[in-house]
Motif scaffolding. Structure first.
Motif, PDB file in Angstrom:
ATOM      1  N   PHE A  32      51.783  -9.472  13.980  1.00  0.00           N
ATOM      2  CA  PHE A  32      50.828  -8.849  13.054  1.00  0.00           C
ATOM      3  C   PHE A  32      49.848  -9.866  12.458  1.00  0.00           C
ATOM      4  N   ILE A  33      50.190 -11.140  12.512  1.00  0.00           N
ATOM      5  CA  ILE A  33      49.376 -12.171  11.855  1.00  0.00           C
ATOM      6  C   ILE A  33      47.925 -12.192  12.368  1.00  0.00           C
ATOM      7  N   PRO A  34      47.689 -12.030  13.688  1.00  0.00           N
ATOM      8  CA  PRO A  34      46.282 -11.990  14.143  1.00  0.00           C
ATOM      9  C   PRO A  34      45.465 -10.884  13.479  1.00  0.00           C
ATOM     10  N   PHE A  35      46.118  -9.754  13.165  1.00  0.00           N
ATOM     11  CA  PHE A  35      45.394  -8.642  12.544  1.00  0.00           C
ATOM     12  C   PHE A  35      45.112  -8.919  11.065  1.00  0.00           C
ATOM     13  N   PHE A  36      46.012  -9.697  10.442  1.00  0.00           N
ATOM     14  CA  PHE A  36      45.753 -10.175   9.080  1.00  0.00           C
ATOM     15  C   PHE A  36      44.513 -11.075   9.087  1.00  0.00           C
ATOM     16  N   LYS A  37      44.421 -11.957  10.078  1.00  0.00           N
ATOM     17  CA  LYS A  37      43.281 -12.874  10.163  1.00  0.00           C
ATOM     18  C   LYS A  37      41.987 -12.113  10.483  1.00  0.00           C
ATOM     19  N   TYR A  38      42.117 -11.073  11.307  1.00  0.00           N
ATOM     20  CA  TYR A  38      40.956 -10.225  11.608  1.00  0.00           C
ATOM     21  C   TYR A  38      40.423  -9.579  10.332  1.00  0.00           C
ATOM     22  N   ARG A  39      41.320  -9.019   9.517  1.00  0.00           N
ATOM     23  CA  ARG A  39      40.897  -8.381   8.261  1.00  0.00           C
ATOM     24  C   ARG A  39      40.314  -9.431   7.309  1.00  0.00           C
ATOM     25  N   LYS A  40      40.920 -10.613   7.290  1.00  0.00           N
ATOM     26  CA  LYS A  40      40.414 -11.707   6.457  1.00  0.00           C
ATOM     27  C   LYS A  40      38.979 -12.036   6.864  1.00  0.00           C
ATOM     28  N   GLY A  41      38.729 -12.075   8.166  1.00  0.00           N
ATOM     29  CA  GLY A  41      37.376 -12.323   8.669  1.00  0.00           C
ATOM     30  C   GLY A  41      36.390 -11.272   8.221  1.00  0.00           C
ATOM     31  N   LYS A  42      36.822 -10.008   8.229  1.00  0.00           N
ATOM     32  CA  LYS A  42      35.926  -8.926   7.802  1.00  0.00           C
ATOM     33  C   LYS A  42      35.564  -9.059   6.328  1.00  0.00           C
ATOM     34  N   ILE A  43      36.541  -9.427   5.511  1.00  0.00           N
ATOM     35  CA  ILE A  43      36.272  -9.604   4.073  1.00  0.00           C
ATOM     36  C   ILE A  43      35.275 -10.743   3.879  1.00  0.00           C
ATOM     37  N   LEU A  92      33.110 -11.912   6.052  1.00  0.00           N
ATOM     38  CA  LEU A  92      31.800 -11.502   6.574  1.00  0.00           C
ATOM     39  C   LEU A  92      31.053 -10.647   5.555  1.00  0.00           C
ATOM     40  N   ASP A  93      31.781  -9.726   4.932  1.00  0.00           N
ATOM     41  CA  ASP A  93      31.152  -8.855   3.935  1.00  0.00           C
ATOM     42  C   ASP A  93      30.679  -9.658   2.724  1.00  0.00           C
ATOM     43  N   GLN A  94      31.354 -10.775   2.452  1.00  0.00           N
ATOM     44  CA  GLN A  94      30.959 -11.643   1.333  1.00  0.00           C
ATOM     45  C   GLN A  94      29.896 -12.670   1.759  1.00  0.00           C
ATOM     46  N   LYS A  95      29.426 -12.530   3.020  1.00  0.00           N
ATOM     47  CA  LYS A  95      28.397 -13.435   3.578  1.00  0.00           C
ATOM     48  C   LYS A  95      28.895 -14.879   3.725  1.00  0.00           C
ATOM     49  N   LYS A  96      30.217 -15.038   3.855  1.00  0.00           N
ATOM     50  CA  LYS A  96      30.797 -16.368   4.127  1.00  0.00           C
ATOM     51  C   LYS A  96      30.951 -16.487   5.642  1.00  0.00           C
ATOM     52  N   TYR A  97      29.820 -16.683   6.320  1.00  0.00           N
ATOM     53  CA  TYR A  97      29.775 -16.516   7.770  1.00  0.00           C
ATOM     54  C   TYR A  97      30.623 -17.530   8.534  1.00  0.00           C
ATOM     55  N   LEU A  98      30.621 -18.796   8.122  1.00  0.00           N
ATOM     56  CA  LEU A  98      31.410 -19.806   8.832  1.00  0.00           C
ATOM     57  C   LEU A  98      32.910 -19.530   8.696  1.00  0.00           C
ATOM     58  N   LEU A  99      33.338 -19.168   7.498  1.00  0.00           N
ATOM     59  CA  LEU A  99      34.750 -18.825   7.287  1.00  0.00           C
ATOM     60  C   LEU A  99      35.132 -17.603   8.117  1.00  0.00           C
ATOM     61  N   ILE A 119      33.771 -16.555  10.921  1.00  0.00           N
ATOM     62  CA  ILE A 119      33.838 -16.924  12.341  1.00  0.00           C
ATOM     63  C   ILE A 119      35.188 -17.570  12.649  1.00  0.00           C
ATOM     64  N   ASN A 120      35.625 -18.486  11.806  1.00  0.00           N
ATOM     65  CA  ASN A 120      36.911 -19.165  12.022  1.00  0.00           C
ATOM     66  C   ASN A 120      38.074 -18.175  12.000  1.00  0.00           C
ATOM     67  N   SER A 121      38.051 -17.250  11.042  1.00  0.00           N
ATOM     68  CA  SER A 121      39.134 -16.264  10.924  1.00  0.00           C
ATOM     69  C   SER A 121      39.187 -15.360  12.151  1.00  0.00           C
ATOM     70  N   PHE A 122      38.028 -14.878  12.585  1.00  0.00           N
ATOM     71  CA  PHE A 122      37.989 -14.009  13.768  1.00  0.00           C
ATOM     72  C   PHE A 122      38.471 -14.760  15.016  1.00  0.00           C
TER      73      PHE A 122
END
Length: 563
Positions: free
Chosen positions: A229-240, A242-249, A251-254
Motif C-alpha cells: 500500500f505504501i506506493p499509493f500513500f506516496k501517490y496521494r502525497k504527490g497529489k497533495i 502538486l495541489d499546493q504547487k510544490k512541483y519538485l516534491l 515529482i519525487n513522490s510520484f
C-alpha cells in the motif's frame, strides 16, 4: 555407431516428456496464492504457460467447490483471452443461481464483483448500479461488514462522478461506523477508505486534513505489514504536493510510487501518475521531461488498451508539440488518438455529469485533422494551393475592409449629425404642441394640464429615476394610466417606454457633450446616471436612437474635443 544419433534423439524425447511431467506435477501442487503469482509471472511473457496456470487454478477451485476462487479464476481467464464476457457471463450465471436461495453472502458479493469490474474499467454508471443492488441485499440480509465495503465503493464512484460532497459524506459515515465497530474492519478496504477520505479533503483544499488521513493510511499499512500500500500513500502525497504547487516534491513522490503501482498493475493510477509528473514538469518549464512522461502515457495505452481521462492531456500535449515542430504526420497521429479516446470517454460518461472540458476544443481538432490530411494528400500542388488560399484570404480581407470602412463612414455621419443637432439645440425628438385627442373622451383642459405637467417632469429630469413606471408617473401627475398613455402616444408620437428612453438618451447626449468627467465613466455608470438599470438596456436604447454604440460615440467625442 551408426545408430548413435537415433539413440540420442530417443533419449532426449523421453527426458523431455519426463521433465514436462515433473513440471506439471509441481505446478499442480501449488496453492492458490502461488498459482496467482505464477500467473502474473507469465502473463506478459508466456501466454501459453499463463493459460495453463489458469486451467489448473480453475480445476482446483471447482474441485474444492470454492466459489470465490472460481470467480477469481474466470477473471484471470477473461484477462488472458482479452474477453470480458467470460468473466461477466460467469458472474451473471451465478447471480441467477443464487437469487433462488439468497443468503448473507450471495448474490450481494457477485453484484459487488461486477461493480468492481466496471469501476476499474471506468464504467461508472454500470458500476454504481451493481453496488446499489449489492447494498440492497446487505440491508435485507443484515450483512454490515459487506455493506460498508460496498458503501466505500459508492464513495469512490461519487468522487469519480464529481459528486464530491456525497463522496465525502459516505466515506466519513463508513469511517465513523468502523470507529464504533472495529470488528467489522476489512484491513485492505480500511486502508483504501483512509486514502479516499484524504482525497475528499484534498478536493476541498483542506490540506491539513488531507495530509492527516494520508499519513494515517501509511501508519496503518506499516502497522499491518501491508507494504504494497505504501506506493499509493506516496501517490496521494504527490497529489497533495502538486495541489499546493510544490512541483519538485510532487515529482519525487510520484516517481517513488511508480514501481509499486506497476507491480500492482493498477494502470489507472499509473497513467494518472505519469500525467501529474508531466503536468509538474510543464509548470516548471521543463517541457522535455514533460514530453517523456506524456509518451509513457501513450505507451501504456498501447499496451493495455484501457481508456482513461489522463490520456486527453497527454495527446493534447503531443499534438501541440508536433504542431510546433511542423511535423504533420505525428500531429495527425495524435489528433486521431485523441479523438478516438475522447469518443470512448464521452460515450462512457453520457449518463453522468458530462461536459467536454474547456481545455480541449474538439471541433477545432477535427477541423485541424481534416486540414492536415488534406495537406498531406496534396503536397504536390502546395504552391498553387497557397496562392489560392492567399487570394481567398485577400478577397475576404478586402471585403471586410470595405465593410468596416463603409460602416465607419455611416457611423461618422451619424455622429456628426448628432453633434450638429446638439449645437442647434435639436436634441428633442418628441412631438410637442396642442392636443390631438378630441375624440377619446378626454377634455382639452385635462390634456393640456397633463402636457404641462409632463413638461415639468421633463424639465426636472424625473425620467432619470430608474423605478419610474406608467402607473407611478400617472399617480404623480394626478391622473390615471389610461389617460396618460393615450396623451403620450398622441402628443409625443411614441409609447410610454420609448418616450422615457428617448428622454434619457437625449439627456445622455447633453451630459456627454457638456461634462468631461461623465465621459470617463463606465457604460454601466453612465446608464445608472441617466436612469437605466443596467448597461445592456442602456446600450440598446442608445443604439436605437443614434445608430451608434455608446463606446464608439464617447471615443469620437473625446477625439473631437482633443482636436
Amino acid at each position: 555407431m551408426k545408430y548413435f544419433p537415433t539413440i540420442i534423439t530417443v533419449f532426449l524425447i523421453i527426458y523431455s516428456i519426463n521433465t514436462c511431467s515433473q513440471t506439471q506435477d509441481s505446478i499442480n501442487s501449488l496453492n492458490f496464492e502461488e498459482l496467482t503469482e505464477k500467473y502474473y509471472e507469465y502473463k506478459f511473457t508466456d501466454s501459453l504457460k499463463a493459460k495453463r496456470i489458469i486451467k489448473i487454478f480453475l480445476k482446483k477451485s471447482k474441485k474444492q467447490k470454492d466459489t470465490i476462487k472460481t470467480i477469481q479464476g474466470y477473471n484471470f481467464l477473461s484477462d488472458i483471452f482479452n474477453d470480458d464476457n467470460i468473466y461477466l457471463n460467469h458472474l451473471d450465471s451465478l447471480i441467477e443461481k443464487t437469487k433462488k436461495k439468497p443468503n448473507k453472502l450471495f448474490p450481494a458479493y457477485l453484484y459487488s464483483r461486477k461493480g468492481r469490474y466496471y469501476l476499474y474499467n471506468s464504467k461508472i454508471n454500470k458500476s454504481l448500479k451493481n453496488y446499489i443492488s449489492a447494498i440492497k441485499l446487505t440491508n435485507i440480509y443484515r450483512n454490515d461488514s459487506l455493506k460498508y465495503i460496498f458503501k466505500q465503493k459508492i464513495g469512490i464512484l461519487k468522487y469519480r462522478n464529481k459528486n464530491f460532497n456525497e463522496s465525502k459524506k459516505i466515506n466519513l459515515e463508513t469511517y465513523n461506523f468502523y470507529k464504533k465497530k472495529p470488528q467489522f474492519i476489512n484491513l485492505h478496504e480500511y486502508y483504501n477508505l483512509l486514502s479516499n477520505i484524504s482525497a475528499n479533503y484534498l478536493k476541498e483544499k483542506k490540506y491539513d486534513s488531507a495530509i492527516y488521513f494520508n499519513n494515517k493510511s501509511s501508519k496503518y499499512a506499516l502497522k499491518n505489514n501491508f507494504l504494497f500500500f505504501i506506493p499509493f500513500f506516496k501517490y496521494r502525497k504527490g497529489k497533495i504536493e502538486l495541489d499546493q504547487k510544490k512541483y519538485l516534491l510532487a515529482i519525487n513522490s510520484f516517481k517513488e510510487s511508480i514501481p509499486g503501482i506497476i507491480d500492482d498493475e493498477n494502470y489507472y493510477i499509473l497513467s494518472e501518475s505519469y500525467n501529474y509528473i508531466a503536468e509538474s514538469y510543464s509548470k516548471l518549464g521543463n517541457l522535455d521531461a514533460a514530453l517523456k512522461y506524456n509518451f509513457l502515457i501513450d505507451s501504456l495505452y498501447s499496451k493495455t488498451k484501457i481508456t482513461q481521462k489522463s490520456q486527453r492531456n497527454a495527446y493534447q500535449f503531443l499534438i501541440n508539440h508536433y504542431k510546433e515542430k511542423k511535423d504533420l504526420k505525428n500531429q495527425l497521429k495524435y489528433i486521431e488518438k485523441f479523438l478516438k479516446i475522447d469518443s470512448i470517454l464521452n460515450s462512457r460518461e453520457k449518463n453522468l455529469s458530462k461536459t467536454f472540458s474547456e481545455k480541449y476544443d474538439k471541433k477545432r481538432l477535427i477541423a485541424e485533422k481534416e486540414k492536415i490530411i488534406y495537406k498531406l494528400k496534396n503536397d504536390i500542388s502546395t504552391f498553387q494551393k497557397s496562392k489560392n488560399y492567399f487570394l481567398v484570404i485577400l478577397f475576404i480581407v478586402i471585403i471586410l475592409f470595405l465593410y468596416q470602412y463603409n460602416k465607419r463612414k455611416i457611423q461618422k455621419k451619424s455622429f456628426d449629425k448628432i453633434i450638429t443637432d446638439l449645437k442647434n439645440k435639436k436634441t428633442t425628438i418628441l412631438n410637442e404642441g396642442e392636443s390631438k385627442i378630441e375624440s377619446n373622451n378626454i377634455s382639452k383642459e385635462i390634456i393640456n394640464d397633463i402636457l404641462s405637467k409632463l413638461h415639468s417632469f421633463e424639465k426636472s429630469k424625473g425620467y432619470t429615476n430608474s423605478d419610474i413606471t406608467l402607473s407611478k408617473l400617472a399617480k404623480e401627475l394626478n391622473t390615471n394610466s389610461n389617460y396618460l398613455s393615450k396623451i403620450i402616444n398622441q402628443n409625443k408620437g411614441v409609447n410610454f417606454s420609448t418616450y422615457i428612453n428617448k428622454l434619457r438618451i437625449n439627456y445622455t447626449l447633453l451630459l456627454l457633450e457638456e461634462n468631461e468627467v461623465i465621459r470617463k465613466y463606465t457604460i454601466a455608470a453612465i446608464a445608472n446616471e441617466v436612469g437605466f438599470k443596467n448597461a445592456e438596456s442602456f446600450s440598446k436604447a442608445f443604439f436605437k436612437e443614434t445608430k451608434l454604440k455608446p463606446s464608439f460615440y464617447i471615443k469620437e467625442l473625446e477625439n473631437q474635443k482633443v482636436a
